[in-house]
Design a protein around this motif. Structure first.
Motif, PDB file in Angstrom:
ATOM      1  N   ASP A 260       0.805  -1.222   0.000  1.00 21.66           N
ATOM      2  CA  ASP A 260       0.000   0.000   0.000  1.00 21.66           C
ATOM      3  C   ASP A 260       0.837   1.271   0.000  1.00 21.66           C
ATOM      4  O   ASP A 260       0.296   2.359  -0.198  1.00 21.66           O
ATOM      5  CB  ASP A 260      -0.923   0.021   1.218  1.00 21.66           C
TER       6      ASP A 260
ATOM      7  N   PHE B  18     -10.425   4.896   1.869  1.00 18.92           N
ATOM      8  CA  PHE B  18      -9.658   3.653   1.981  1.00 18.92           C
ATOM      9  C   PHE B  18     -10.538   2.636   2.716  1.00 18.92           C
ATOM     10  O   PHE B  18     -10.405   2.442   3.919  1.00 18.92           O
ATOM     11  CB  PHE B  18      -8.354   3.878   2.742  1.00 18.92           C
TER      12      PHE B  18
ATOM     13  N   SER C  54      -9.418   3.960  -3.264  1.00 13.45           N
ATOM     14  CA  SER C  54      -8.313   3.012  -3.124  1.00 13.45           C
ATOM     15  C   SER C  54      -8.637   1.775  -3.944  1.00 13.45           C
ATOM     16  O   SER C  54      -9.753   1.581  -4.428  1.00 13.45           O
ATOM     17  CB  SER C  54      -8.111   2.645  -1.656  1.00 13.45           C
TER      18      SER C  54
END
Length: 876
Positions: free
Chosen positions: A229, A309, A335
């Motif tokens: 990430d 997210f 995301s």
């Protein structure tokens, strides 16, 4: 029994992170002694099932010489039961099949079948699999992992734990797996890696993207086919910086995925002019309440860009809340967890809110033959595939419970299918009740002609990661089994630690021609940049508008459709950018993105939007009225064409003219007794010096230059000294004549004859000439631009480089003037018939007039007295 005792002393209510730490500390020690024994793992499994309830007992498996395990969250996570602290915590069974997870499962099955069809990778070895639903629950994921590693069937019911009738002991139903593919959540991956780390069981995740999992010291047995990430969060941060989104909000899931992503994002935007207005967290088990709270925060915020997210189910709930509030003017940045969600894309209830979403997505790829494989899936050929049956009932609205009544479709399905006996039959009573309420399927239902997200393989992302994970495992097995006869491992007795060693060296080219290798636990970072765009048909469509390669961002901005359904980039700022001519001033106690705009001060400019500071202009320039540019200062000096210059010139010329007229009269009558009696030589010299005194004021008018600065000082000093010297000598002569009339003073006049008088004037004047010569040769006045306090005006004047030289010139002149005045004072009472004495006062008066005419011209030469106005005084 030890584990059961430990379980009984666990607190009734545990958070996820507390549960994780407790499981790691207790089970890791027990597993070292128990995992190699079926009975030990059975105790663990039964204890876990009793403690937390039973997950779904559906599995998908295929026998083989080597079995690889799969952990996939096949269902939605139910809401947690409210704990009352009087009984053990319990989770309800999972419900709601996730289509993406279903596609992941079949991607794994397809990859195994494809490898088995091609004998080049694992010649003579048949690869099998066993896929279990972990339901996103940490206890159930742990239970499933322990069951797979220990060779148990993995379910909590007798039906689920019984292998299919055709399988032999040690095959898919009871053979330990040396490798696991799964753990989609990072927290689950951390838990399983720590638990299975002492056993060296490799884990390959296709969705766990936490940067923490890259630590090989903590997670030596972990691998993944999705980038960390770190790269995703940095890409999103660079999007915010690129589009100048200075004021953004964030909604994130309350776990490692959300918290670490926002931490990396904040690190990346540090000092880049981007600030976070708010951070709202949501929890999957309380998503309805949390989604409403986050929606209210978004509605109240002035930020127009919102980062999310979260998992797509959480985002959908949030969008539904925003739709109720009619909040449709926000630009959402997604995301990879939800940026490609068909569930949101195809939902009309959220289309207004979701239009224009810009997101980072897992890189897309294609798997040749996979679409045909999915379209040819049918419960007729897979009667024991509980997942497919559930999907069939949901999509076609019919029950597959009475499969004996199925007939083959009219057109035979041309696809390779798994042997029906490879899949255990689900036997939950609740499912049976639900199926009974649906009409039975006719058997003619088919996916071949259906346009459905499940069969769409144009942009495979998570499924392709699963596909890569299977191939990575196969290549590690190939490397392990390709050995000398003396050191070969048997496919039936592969040790996980041996496979782990070969996993670290995996490097191959995929069937699609892509090079694949591990960098520690990770793979090289690649993402797609996607945009949700409106279509005339209604549903939103997913458009790839760029890609991310490592830390490089490649974006086609012209292809983006923003939330405003235009090509204009949304503006999201706490304060509007300061226009040129002003600077920003940060507000005390607020983020740096919140500021006020202060106009630049005089002499400073800012010529760009959002300038943090004003820049001073060069010394010979000044700021314009708008403070956006420096312009040359207006040059100011006493000129002949302005009022003051004309006035001074007129006065000087008039005085010189009058003096010239008197000089001409004296010259005309120079033989007369009156002129001769007044000492004609000194009179002529005095009139000439007076004329020079008048005219020397003219050299102070006009643009100063190097020679004019020198000449004006010399002309001033010498002409006035010559004038005063003449007056002084004339005064001395008058007094001497008066004194010589006294007895015994007859010889006094011989010292004051015409020669002596001329010599005295020359002597007095020569002293001033010497002073001026020394001064002007050593440190002469020079032209100087005086910016002073005149703002845009620069005064051009002659600057005195040496105050001492100028003081000596003035001091000597003052000395002569004082001496002359003193002597004139003594001559004030001379008899009236002594004409020379009467004219002494007139000569001094002429001197004063010349002085008055000179002083204003000299003092005004640096600049004009323009401050003596009402406008200037009122502006103070």
């Amino acid at each position: 029994m030890c584990l059961i005792l430990i379980l009984n002393f666990v607190p009734v209510h545990l958070s996820k992170f507390t549960l994780q730490m407790w499981l790691i500390s207790s089970l890791s020690l027990l597993l070292l002694g128990a995992v190699s024994r079926q009975a030990g793992l059975g105790v663990v499994r039964v204890a876990l099932c009793t403690r937390w309830g039973a997950p779904s007992n559906k599995t998908l498996s295929q026998h083989g010489d080597v079995i690889i395990g799969g952990l996939i969250n096949m269902n939605y996570i139910p809401s947690a039961v409210k704990q009352d602290f009087v009984k053990l915590p319990h989770y309800e069974p999972c419900t709601g099949l996730e289509l993406q997870s279903l596609k992941y499962m079949y991607a794994m099955a397809f990859a195994v079948e494809e490898i088995n069809r091609h004998s080049t990778l694992l010649p003579g070895v048949k690869l099998g699999y066993r896929i279990v639903d972990s339901c996103g629950r940490y206890p159930w994921a742990l239970q499933a992992a322990l069951s797979l590693v220990g060779g148990d069937t993995g379910g909590c019911s007798s039906t689920a734990s019984t292998p299919a009738s055709h399988e032999q002991p040690g095959e898919a139903g009871g053979q330990p797996v040396p490798l696991l593919i799964g753990a989609s959540a990072s927290t689950t991956a951390k838990l399983l890696s720590r638990i299975l780390g002492p056993l060296s069981v490799p884990i390959i995740s296709y969705l766990a993207s936490c940067p923490c999992l890259s630590d090989r010291l903590k997670f030596p047995n972990f691998f993944r086919t999705i980038p960390s990430d770190v790269y995703q969060a940095r890409a999103i941060a660079r999007l915010a910086i690129r589009f100048h989104w200075a004021w953004v909000g964030a909604v994130l899931v309350n776990n490692d995925y959300g918290h670490l992503a926002i931490q990396v994002f904040q690190d990346e935007i540090q000092g880049k002019g981007v600030c976070l207005d708010f951070i709202e967290t949501v929890h999957r088990e309380t998503i309805v309440r949390d989604a409403r709270r986050a929606a209210l925060a978004i509605q109240a915020s002035t930020a127009k860009v919102i980062l999310i997210f979260c998992w797509y189910t959480d985002v959908k709930e949030l969008f539904l809340e925003l739709n109720k509030m009619n909040v449709t003017d926000r630009q959402f940045v997604a995301s990879e967890a939800w940026s490609t969600s068909d569930d949101i894309l195809q939902d009309p209830a959220t289309s207004k809110v979701a239009s224009g979403v810009l997101g980072v997505a897992i890189r897309s790829s294609t798997i040749p033959g996979f679409e045909k494989y999915l379209r040819n899936l049918h419960p007729v050929r897979r009667p024991d595939d509980g997942f497919l049956g559930e999907f069939w009932e949901k999509e076609f609205g019919c029950s597959t419970g009475n499969r004996a009544s199925f007939s083959y479709p009219s057109s035979p399905l041309k696809a390779q299918t798994d042997h029906p006996s490879n899949f255990p039959t689900p036997s939950l009573a609740k499912e049976s009740v639900q199926k009974a309420s649906l009409p039975p399927c006719s058997g003619t239902e088919s996916l071949e002609a259906v346009q459905h997200p499940f069969t769409d393989t144009s942009q495979l992302r998570g499924a392709y990661n699963v596909y890569l994970a299977v191939y990575a495992a196969a290549h590690a097995l190939h490397s392990l089994l390709s050995c000398n006869i003396s050191s070969c491992s048997s496919p039936k007795h592969i040790e996980p630690i041996e496979l782990l060693q070969h996993m670290n060296g995996v490097n191959f080219t995929t069937p699609q021609g892509e090079e694949f290798y591990f960098q520690g636990a990770d793979i090289p970072a690649k993402y797609d940049l996607v945009n949700w765009q409106s279509t005339p048909e209604g549903p939103l469509k997913l458009v790839v508008i760029g890609h991310v390669d490592g830390f490089d961002l490649h974006l086609n901005e012209s292809a983006i459709q923003w939330s405003t359904e235009s090509n204009q980039v949304p503006v999201s700022v706490c304060s509007e950018s300061c226009s040129p001519g002003s600077r920003l001033a940060h507000r005390k106690g607020q983020p740096v993105c919140c500021f006020d705009c202060i106009p630049c001060a005089d002499g400073e400019i800012s010529n760009i939007t959002g300038s943090p500071d004003c820049e001073p202009c060069p010394s010979d320039h000044w700021s314009n009225a708008k403070r956006t540019a420096c312009i040359p200062r207006q040059l100011d000096f006493l000129s002949f064409d302005e009022t003051l210059g004309i006035t001074l010139t007129t006065a000087a010329v008039s005085g010189a003219t009058v003096t010239t007229a008197v000089l001409m009269v004296f010259a005309y009558y120079h033989q007369t007794p009156v002129v001769r009696a007044n000492n004609s030589e000194l009179s002529f010299l005095l009139l000439l010096s007076l004329k020079l005194c008048f005219l020397c004021s003219l050299v102070f008018i006009g643009r100063p230059s190097v020679w004019s600065c020198r000449f004006q000082q010399a002309a001033f000093g010498i002409s006035f000294v010559l004038c005063v010297s003449c007056l002084l000598v004339k005064t001395i002569v008058v007094l001497a004549v008066f004194r010589s009339a006294r007895p015994g003073a007859e010889s006094l006049m011989k010292w004051f004859g015409p020669g002596q008088q001329r010599g005295s004037v020359g002597l007095f004047t020569s002293v001033q000439v010497i002073i001026c010569a020394i001064w002007l040769s050593l440190s002469p006045p020079m032209p100087h631009h005086d910016i002073g306090f005149q703002g845009s005006v620069v005064t051009l004047k002659c600057a005195m480089a040496s105050v001492v030289g100028f003081s000596l010139v003035l001091g000597y002149l003052g000395l002569l003037a004082c001496t002359c005045l003193l002597l004139a004072f003594h001559a004030r009472k001379l008899p009236d018939n002594f004409n020379e004495a009467k004219l002494i006062t007139f000569s001094m008066l002429i001197f004063c007039v010349v002085w008055v005419a000179f002083v204003p011209a000299y003092i005004s030469s640096p600049g004009k007295p323009e401050k003596n106005t009402k406008k200037h005084l009122m502006a103070r």
